[in-house]
Each structure stands twice: as C-alpha cells, then as structure tokens.
Motif scaffolding. Sequence first.
Motif, short mmCIF file in Angstrom:
data_model
loop_
_atom_site.label_atom_id
_atom_site.label_comp_id
_atom_site.label_asym_id
_atom_site.label_seq_id
_atom_site.Cartn_x
_atom_site.Cartn_y
_atom_site.Cartn_z
N MET A 141 40.08 23.72 -14.76
CA MET A 141 39.60 23.15 -13.51
C MET A 141 39.39 21.66 -13.70
N ARG A 142 39.64 20.93 -12.65
CA ARG A 142 39.46 19.49 -12.71
C ARG A 142 38.79 19.04 -11.42
N LEU A 143 37.84 18.12 -11.56
CA LEU A 143 37.20 17.47 -10.42
C LEU A 143 37.69 16.04 -10.37
N ILE A 144 37.99 15.58 -9.17
CA ILE A 144 38.37 14.19 -8.97
C ILE A 144 37.27 13.53 -8.16
N LEU A 145 36.75 12.44 -8.67
CA LEU A 145 35.73 11.67 -7.97
C LEU A 145 36.33 10.34 -7.55
N TYR A 146 36.46 10.15 -6.24
CA TYR A 146 36.90 8.86 -5.71
C TYR A 146 35.68 7.96 -5.64
N SER A 147 35.79 6.79 -6.25
CA SER A 147 34.65 5.91 -6.46
C SER A 147 35.12 4.46 -6.40
N LYS A 148 34.18 3.55 -6.56
CA LYS A 148 34.53 2.14 -6.76
C LYS A 148 33.41 1.48 -7.53
N CYS A 181 29.26 1.06 -6.71
CA CYS A 181 28.79 2.07 -5.75
C CYS A 181 27.72 2.90 -6.43
N HIS A 182 26.48 2.70 -6.03
CA HIS A 182 25.37 3.38 -6.69
C HIS A 182 25.38 4.89 -6.43
N LEU A 183 25.81 5.30 -5.24
CA LEU A 183 25.92 6.73 -4.97
C LEU A 183 26.99 7.37 -5.86
N CYS A 184 28.09 6.66 -6.05
CA CYS A 184 29.18 7.16 -6.91
C CYS A 184 28.71 7.28 -8.35
N GLU A 185 28.03 6.25 -8.83
CA GLU A 185 27.54 6.26 -10.21
C GLU A 185 26.53 7.37 -10.43
N GLY A 186 25.65 7.60 -9.45
CA GLY A 186 24.66 8.66 -9.56
C GLY A 186 25.31 10.03 -9.61
N LEU A 187 26.32 10.24 -8.76
CA LEU A 187 27.02 11.52 -8.75
C LEU A 187 27.78 11.72 -10.05
N GLN A 188 28.42 10.68 -10.55
CA GLN A 188 29.16 10.78 -11.81
C GLN A 188 28.22 11.16 -12.96
N GLU A 189 27.06 10.53 -13.02
CA GLU A 189 26.09 10.84 -14.07
C GLU A 189 25.67 12.30 -14.02
N LYS A 190 25.41 12.80 -12.81
CA LYS A 190 25.00 14.20 -12.67
C LYS A 190 26.13 15.15 -13.05
N LEU A 191 27.35 14.84 -12.64
CA LEU A 191 28.49 15.69 -12.99
C LEU A 191 28.67 15.76 -14.51
N ALA A 193 41.81 5.30 2.77
CA ALA A 193 41.35 6.66 3.07
C ALA A 193 39.85 6.84 2.83
N TYR A 194 39.31 6.18 1.80
CA TYR A 194 37.96 6.50 1.35
C TYR A 194 36.96 5.35 1.37
N GLN A 195 37.34 4.18 1.86
CA GLN A 195 36.45 3.02 1.75
C GLN A 195 35.09 3.25 2.39
N TYR A 196 35.02 4.07 3.44
CA TYR A 196 33.74 4.32 4.11
C TYR A 196 33.17 5.70 3.77
N GLU A 197 33.83 6.42 2.89
CA GLU A 197 33.46 7.81 2.63
C GLU A 197 32.91 8.05 1.22
N ILE A 198 33.16 7.15 0.29
CA ILE A 198 32.81 7.43 -1.11
C ILE A 198 31.32 7.63 -1.29
N PRO A 199 30.94 8.46 -2.24
CA PRO A 199 31.78 9.20 -3.18
C PRO A 199 32.41 10.43 -2.53
N VAL A 200 33.65 10.70 -2.93
CA VAL A 200 34.39 11.85 -2.43
C VAL A 200 34.82 12.69 -3.62
N LEU A 201 34.59 14.00 -3.53
CA LEU A 201 34.94 14.93 -4.61
C LEU A 201 36.05 15.86 -4.17
N TYR A 202 37.01 16.08 -5.07
CA TYR A 202 38.07 17.06 -4.86
C TYR A 202 38.11 17.98 -6.06
#
Length: 91
Positions: free
Chosen positions: A1-8, A11-21, A45-54
């Motif tokens: 299984m693989r998770l893809i995290l769209y980030s930049k 982005c503090h929300l992205c960094e927080g989610l990455q740390e938890k993952l 596609a994701y500039q206003y949506e990140i963090p996005v997980l697939y």
Amino acid sequence: MRLILYSKPGCHLCEGLQEKLEKIQNLTFELEIRDITTSEDWFLAYQYEIPVLYLVNPQQEGVSEQPLPRPSPRASVQQLEQMLRKYFPND
C-alpha cells in the motif's frame, strides 16, 4: 500500500499531517510526498486543497489513486490511523 500526500513547502497543515503519518506504526504503507510546486498540473489541481491524501492499492485493478477524506488537523496519530484503517484491505 502506498499513500500519496500532495503538499508544498511552508504548508503547516501538510507538515503536521506528514509528521502524524510517519508516526503510524500499526499500518504498513509507503509514504510518497508530492510537492505541488514541481508540477503545473498538481499546482492547478491542489493549490487551494492541500494537504490532499490518495491511497494507491496495487492489488486493486483499474483504480490507480483513490482520494481519501481530509483528516482534521486536530486528529491524533491514533485517530488518523483509525481513519486510514477503513481504507486498507484486511490483512
């Protein structure tokens, strides 16, 4: 299984989610980080949506990337793991 995290970067929300993952220990998955600033398509596609997980399930035919609901920034590592468990096939 693989998770893809769209980030930049920055982005503090992205960094927080990455740390938890990265702290999840009871699910086995590969975490791929995709920086949306490196691809115009991703950025548009994701500039206003990140963090996005697939979720990418190599055992599932015909489905390459399945979008996952955005977890709350306040979710604990355990809550995030519990949410993800719903999308992982039973081992």
